[in-house]
Design a protein around this motif. Structure first.
Motif, PDB file in Angstrom:
ATOM      1  N   ASP A 189      60.726  72.891  11.292  1.00 20.57           N
ATOM      2  CA  ASP A 189      60.299  73.381  12.605  1.00 20.57           C
ATOM      3  C   ASP A 189      61.226  72.880  13.703  1.00 20.57           C
ATOM      4  OD1 ASP A 189      58.192  74.632  11.372  1.00 20.57           O
ATOM      5  OD2 ASP A 189      56.684  73.137  11.968  1.00 20.57           O
ATOM      6  N   ALA A 190      61.602  71.617  13.641  1.00 24.54           N
ATOM      7  CA  ALA A 190      62.507  71.053  14.644  1.00 24.54           C
ATOM      8  C   ALA A 190      63.862  71.760  14.608  1.00 24.54           C
ATOM      9  CB  ALA A 190      62.674  69.559  14.425  1.00 24.54           C
ATOM     10  N   SER A 228      61.126  68.279   5.187  1.00 21.94           N
ATOM     11  CA  SER A 228      59.712  68.402   5.550  1.00 21.94           C
ATOM     12  C   SER A 228      59.504  69.595   6.475  1.00 21.94           C
ATOM     13  CB  SER A 228      59.220  67.126   6.222  1.00 21.94           C
ATOM     14  OG  SER A 228      59.784  67.012   7.509  1.00 21.94           O
ATOM     15  N   ALA A 229      58.256  70.038   6.577  1.00 16.72           N
ATOM     16  CA  ALA A 229      57.924  71.152   7.456  1.00 16.72           C
ATOM     17  C   ALA A 229      58.254  70.797   8.905  1.00 16.72           C
ATOM     18  CB  ALA A 229      56.449  71.511   7.316  1.00 16.72           C
TER      19      ALA A 229
END
Length: 104
Positions: free
Chosen positions: A89-90, A84-85
């Motif tokens: 990002d994480a 997932s986005a």
């Protein structure tokens, strides 16, 4: 009737019944409300154990089904390799944090 609706209606009915009794014996305003809340709570604990247990079992079953579906979706996502986005990002933030720590 749905357990939540049944239990809720029983609790409300008990509250109003106790309130009517309190009103009939002369209680008014805050004393009446406090009496109805406290006495109906105690009575519901004592008298509504069966409907409450049915409600708890239904909620536990619903929660278990949701957890199973979520675990199945997570496993499917893991096996497909999709990320997932938010996870991307994480990962970028984690990499930046690691790089900053190494630099200091």
């Amino acid at each position: 009737m749905a357990p939540f609706l049944r239990y809720g209606l029983l609790r409300i009915s008990l509250f109003f019944l106790v309130g009517l009794i309190g009103y009939a014996v002369g209680m008014r305003q805050l004393l009446l409300v406090a009496f109805a809340v406290i006495v109906s709570a105690v009575l519901s604990y004592l008298l509504l154990g069966g409907p409450r247990q049915v409600l708890v079992e239904r909620l536990e079953a619903h929660t278990a089904r949701r957890r199973e579906r979520a675990a199945a979706r997570e496993e499917e996502r893991r096996q497909s390799g999709k990320v997932s986005a938010a996870e991307r990002d994480a990962a970028v933030e984690d990499a930046d944090d690691d790089a900053q720590r190494r630099a200091h």
